[in-house]
Design a protein around this motif. Structure first.
Motif, PDB file in Angstrom:
ATOM      1  N   ASN A 377     -13.646  -1.693 -18.882  1.00  0.00           N
ATOM      2  CA  ASN A 377     -13.073  -1.510 -20.215  1.00  0.00           C
ATOM      3  C   ASN A 377     -11.895  -0.422 -20.112  1.00  0.00           C
ATOM      4  OD1 ASN A 377     -13.222  -1.020 -23.023  1.00  0.00           O
ATOM      5  ND2 ASN A 377     -14.377   0.756 -22.860  1.00  0.00           N
ATOM      6  N   HIS A 378     -12.344   0.777 -19.241  1.00  0.00           N
ATOM      7  CA  HIS A 378     -11.322   1.737 -19.026  1.00  0.00           C
ATOM      8  C   HIS A 378     -11.459   2.122 -17.690  1.00  0.00           C
ATOM      9  CE1 HIS A 378      -9.884   5.904 -19.558  1.00  0.00           C
ATOM     10  NE2 HIS A 378      -9.120   5.309 -20.628  1.00  0.00           N
ATOM     11  N   VAL A 379     -10.400   2.754 -17.148  1.00  0.00           N
ATOM     12  CA  VAL A 379     -10.428   3.640 -15.797  1.00  0.00           C
ATOM     13  C   VAL A 379      -9.966   4.781 -15.778  1.00  0.00           C
ATOM     14  CG1 VAL A 379      -9.474   3.283 -13.333  1.00  0.00           C
ATOM     15  CG2 VAL A 379     -10.075   1.046 -14.468  1.00  0.00           C
ATOM     16  N   THR A 380     -10.526   5.579 -15.388  1.00  0.00           N
ATOM     17  CA  THR A 380     -10.132   6.983 -15.138  1.00  0.00           C
ATOM     18  C   THR A 380      -9.875   7.436 -13.902  1.00  0.00           C
ATOM     19  OG1 THR A 380     -11.382   7.726 -17.120  1.00  0.00           O
ATOM     20  CG2 THR A 380     -10.550   9.337 -15.804  1.00  0.00           C
ATOM     21  N   VAL A 381      -8.638   7.670 -13.355  1.00  0.00           N
ATOM     22  CA  VAL A 381      -8.319   8.094 -12.069  1.00  0.00           C
ATOM     23  C   VAL A 381      -8.307   9.600 -11.985  1.00  0.00           C
ATOM     24  CG1 VAL A 381      -6.301   8.228 -10.385  1.00  0.00           C
ATOM     25  CG2 VAL A 381      -6.719   6.233 -11.920  1.00  0.00           C
ATOM     26  N   LEU A 382      -9.164  10.166 -10.974  1.00  0.00           N
ATOM     27  CA  LEU A 382      -9.172  11.750 -10.642  1.00  0.00           C
ATOM     28  C   LEU A 382      -8.499  12.054  -9.340  1.00  0.00           C
ATOM     29  CD1 LEU A 382     -11.528  11.060 -12.927  1.00  0.00           C
ATOM     30  CD2 LEU A 382     -12.874  13.042 -11.774  1.00  0.00           C
ATOM     31  N   GLU A 383      -7.330  12.885  -9.630  1.00  0.00           N
ATOM     32  CA  GLU A 383      -6.526  13.223  -8.388  1.00  0.00           C
ATOM     33  C   GLU A 383      -6.813  14.570  -7.856  1.00  0.00           C
ATOM     34  OE1 GLU A 383      -4.405  14.400  -5.389  1.00  0.00           O
ATOM     35  OE2 GLU A 383      -4.797  12.122  -5.721  1.00  0.00           O
ATOM     36  N   PHE A 384      -7.233  14.883  -6.757  1.00  0.00           N
ATOM     37  CA  PHE A 384      -7.502  16.327  -6.661  1.00  0.00           C
ATOM     38  C   PHE A 384      -6.163  17.263  -6.679  1.00  0.00           C
ATOM     39  CE2 PHE A 384      -7.930  20.091  -3.748  1.00  0.00           C
ATOM     40  CZ  PHE A 384      -9.218  20.282  -4.090  1.00  0.00           C
ATOM     41  N   GLY A 385      -5.188  16.880  -6.412  1.00  0.00           N
ATOM     42  CA  GLY A 385      -3.905  17.531  -6.323  1.00  0.00           C
ATOM     43  C   GLY A 385      -3.286  17.598  -7.646  1.00  0.00           C
ATOM     44  N   GLU A 386      -2.015  18.192  -7.582  1.00  0.00           N
ATOM     45  CA  GLU A 386      -1.016  18.343  -8.688  1.00  0.00           C
ATOM     46  C   GLU A 386      -0.370  17.205  -8.958  1.00  0.00           C
ATOM     47  OE1 GLU A 386       1.276  21.540  -7.816  1.00  0.00           O
ATOM     48  OE2 GLU A 386      -0.222  23.162  -8.332  1.00  0.00           O
ATOM     49  N   SER A 387      -0.221  16.378  -8.240  1.00  0.00           N
ATOM     50  CA  SER A 387       0.657  14.997  -8.488  1.00  0.00           C
ATOM     51  C   SER A 387       0.027  13.769  -7.470  1.00  0.00           C
ATOM     52  CB  SER A 387       2.148  15.267  -7.981  1.00  0.00           C
ATOM     53  OG  SER A 387       1.977  15.420  -6.433  1.00  0.00           O
ATOM     54  N   LEU A 388       0.172  12.701  -8.050  1.00  0.00           N
ATOM     55  CA  LEU A 388      -0.166  11.582  -7.389  1.00  0.00           C
ATOM     56  C   LEU A 388       0.650  11.559  -6.161  1.00  0.00           C
ATOM     57  CD1 LEU A 388      -0.463   8.935 -10.425  1.00  0.00           C
ATOM     58  CD2 LEU A 388      -2.158  10.272  -9.647  1.00  0.00           C
ATOM     59  N   ARG A 389      -0.150  10.665  -5.011  1.00  0.00           N
ATOM     60  CA  ARG A 389       0.515  10.420  -3.857  1.00  0.00           C
ATOM     61  C   ARG A 389       1.134   9.026  -3.586  1.00  0.00           C
ATOM     62  NH1 ARG A 389      -3.809  10.715  -1.113  1.00  0.00           N
ATOM     63  NH2 ARG A 389      -5.051  11.243  -2.734  1.00  0.00           N
ATOM     64  N   ALA A 390       0.759   8.119  -4.638  1.00  0.00           N
ATOM     65  CA  ALA A 390       0.836   6.828  -4.355  1.00  0.00           C
ATOM     66  C   ALA A 390       2.655   6.414  -4.497  1.00  0.00           C
ATOM     67  CB  ALA A 390       0.271   5.930  -5.365  1.00  0.00           C
ATOM     68  N   ASP A 391       3.022   5.043  -4.011  1.00  0.00           N
ATOM     69  CA  ASP A 391       4.356   4.896  -4.120  1.00  0.00           C
ATOM     70  C   ASP A 391       4.656   4.724  -5.769  1.00  0.00           C
ATOM     71  OD1 ASP A 391       4.330   4.584  -1.503  1.00  0.00           O
ATOM     72  OD2 ASP A 391       4.100   2.205  -1.636  1.00  0.00           O
ATOM     73  N   GLN A 392       5.953   5.153  -6.050  1.00  0.00           N
ATOM     74  CA  GLN A 392       6.335   5.476  -7.394  1.00  0.00           C
ATOM     75  C   GLN A 392       6.093   3.940  -8.148  1.00  0.00           C
ATOM     76  OE1 GLN A 392       7.136   8.561  -8.451  1.00  0.00           O
ATOM     77  NE2 GLN A 392       7.131   7.514 -10.531  1.00  0.00           N
TER      78      GLN A 392
END
Length: 517
Positions: A377-392
């Motif tokens: 139904n819904h996904v929440t992504v929790l990232e420890f840092g200030e920005s995402l590290r994935a490919d743009q």
């Protein structure tokens, strides 16, 4: 479910059988029983060595179960459900192997399994969309074929929801041994053997088979280990490879789009290609086993396996890769398989229509979120840092997916559960220090990898992260021991880089051996 191409493939495979097998169904009524009977009839139509007679039933089996027998004897293999999807290969392999086809297990493993004298009944709960489940089912089916004391039952959780509820299963594969939980989640044959040895210590060191002295022993069968083995074998060296599984961590990868010169492939295909390439050289492969000890001896190093087999090797190349990194928070270990998961492809279907969280904003985390967004139904992504590290390109796609939310500067503190199942998590907003609770049904942990260096950490130097320290030629601080790939300090854990490092380690080992003469 069974199209003509699949049936033709089965017809071709069945030509390798040396004896007929029978598929014997249970009795009773079920709304999908007709579908199962049709499935079995079509399979039987491909060969006179695959026999199915609907009137021949086993009263001890459920109406949605069938067993495999040969020459009038039960093999101990039972399928409960209709083994389509990823489990179709498990059924076909079971039929072929029961019909006399060569088993895939290493000879040492076969000897160990044959020595078991205790009755063992394995039940493996699967999802037909799970790409890790067949490895477990196929291994346990082979155990059953090797030893009359062992039986193996695959259970499709989608067909038997009452059993899933009874055992509180929220992750697959979920293996029960004699009615008790035995293993959960991604687990290979080598780990199954280790867990059996934990339960039955008498299985330790039951094999006393030794190889002649090897020039090189490669530990690990992923991209780095495969490259190292191939490069050294091409130099005419005597090479042994010890691997949990050929392909290593690659087998857990879905689409691979950055393997240079190959625009698109997947983990299983790449692993199969690595195995084919290895087999084209004179390499002694010990698969589904693990090195338990490395000792320095005259002339090199003594390699000892968890089966008891051992030999001396003049050099060693460690390419043991890495494994999923854990959060290390309260509730994580306690609820693995009950809402805590590491494989979105395997366990995502259990949370259809429910809210989940993905911990980690790197490529793995964002890819997991995108995969889950079409199921849950819904996904929440929790990232420890200030920005995402994935490919743009992945970030852009996630940002435009309506049922994905991304929370940055979030430190997971605890995973909560109600009645033994995950019901939420507590995280700290690192920008304010405030603690917040997020209600959800599952937590998918995707925070990177931890190096698998345990087998050599007392032999060679490692850094604070547990990575093996190497120089520009993949040399460790111990003469004759080299390391390559994700287990080392080499930056950027990528398939391309691992292959290059493995090649380099192989050439360095060859150079060392030439200079040692």
């Amino acid at each position: 479910m069974l199209d003509q191409n699949l049936l033709e493939a089965v017809r071709s495979y069945s030509e390798k059988m040396t004896r007929p097998i029978q598929m014997i169904i249970g009795q009773g009524e079920h709304h999908k029983r007709g579908e199962l009977i049709d499935f079995l009839q079509k399979l039987a139509s491909t060969s006179d060595k695959i026999i199915f007679d609907e009137s021949h039933r086993d009263e001890h089996l459920s109406p949605m179960s069938f067993k495999i027998a040969t020459q009038g004897q039960d093999t101990g293999i039972v399928f409960s459900g209709i083994p389509g999807g990823h489990e179709f290969s498990s059924l076909i392999l079971a039929i072929l192997q029961a019909g006399g086809h060569t088993l895939k297990l290493d000879d040492d493993i076969q000897a160990l399994i044959k020595s078991i004298q205790t009755p063992l009944h394995f039940e493996t709960f699967v999802s037909l969309s799970c790409h890790n489940c067949p490895d477990v089912v196929q291994a346990l089916n082979q155990f059953a074929l090797l030893n009359d004391n062992i039986s193996s039952q695959m259970i499709d959780g989608g067909v038997f929801p009452e059993l899933v509820e009874k055992h509180s299963i929220q992750g697959v594969p979920a293996v029960f041994l004699n009615g008790q939980p035995f293993a959960n989640g991604k687990i290979d044959t080598a780990k199954l053997i280790e867990k059996l040895q934990e339960h039955y210590p008498q299985l330790l060191n039951t094999v006393d088979e030794s190889l002649p002295v090897q020039d090189v022993t490669v530990i690990g069968g992923g991209p780095a280990g495969s490259a190292a083995a191939i490069y050294t074998a091409r130099k005419g060296l005597r090479v042994a490879m010890v691997a949990d599984r050929i392909g290593g961590q690659v087998k857990d990868t879905q689409d691979i789009e950055n393997l240079i010169s190959v625009p698109l492939t997947n983990g299983n295909t790449l692993a199969a290609n690595l195995a084919t390439h290895i087999k084209s050289y004179d390499i002694t492969v010990k698969e589904h086993v693990r090195v338990s000890q490395i000792d320095e001896v005259q002339g090199g190093y003594q390699i000892t396996l968890n089966t008891g087999a051992s030999w001396t090797s003049r050099t060693v190349i460690v390419a043991t890769g890495a494994n999923w990194r854990k959060l290390g928070v309260k509730g994580e270990d306690e609820y693995i398989g009950n809402g805590v998961a590491y494989c979105p492809h395997c366990d995502g279907p259990f949370f259809k229509g429910k809210p989940v969280a993905v911990i980690g904003g790197g490529n793995s985390g964002i890819e997991a979120a995108l995969d889950l967004s079409g199921i849950v139904n819904h996904v929440t992504v929790l990232e420890f840092g200030e920005s995402l590290r994935a490919d743009q390109v992945l970030i852009d796609k996630a940002m435009t997916t309506k049922n994905i939310d991304i929370i940055k500067m979030a430190a997971t503190q605890e995973i909560l559960a109600t009645d033994g199942k995950v019901s939420g998590l507590i995280y700290q907003d690192r920008s304010t220090g405030e603690q917040k609770t997020l209600p959800l049904s599952a937590v998918f942990v995707q925070i990177g990898l931890v190096p698998n260096a345990d087998v050599v950490k007392s032999v060679v130097a490692t850094n604070a992260q547990g990575e093996i320290i190497i120089d520009e030629k993949c040399r460790t601080n111990k003469a004759g021991i080299f390391a390559c790939g994700d287990v080392t300090t080499v930056p950027f854990k990528q398939i391309n880089i691992a292959m290059g490092e493995g090649s380099k380690a192989g050439l360095a080992a060859f150079e060392y051996l030439m200079m040692s003469h």
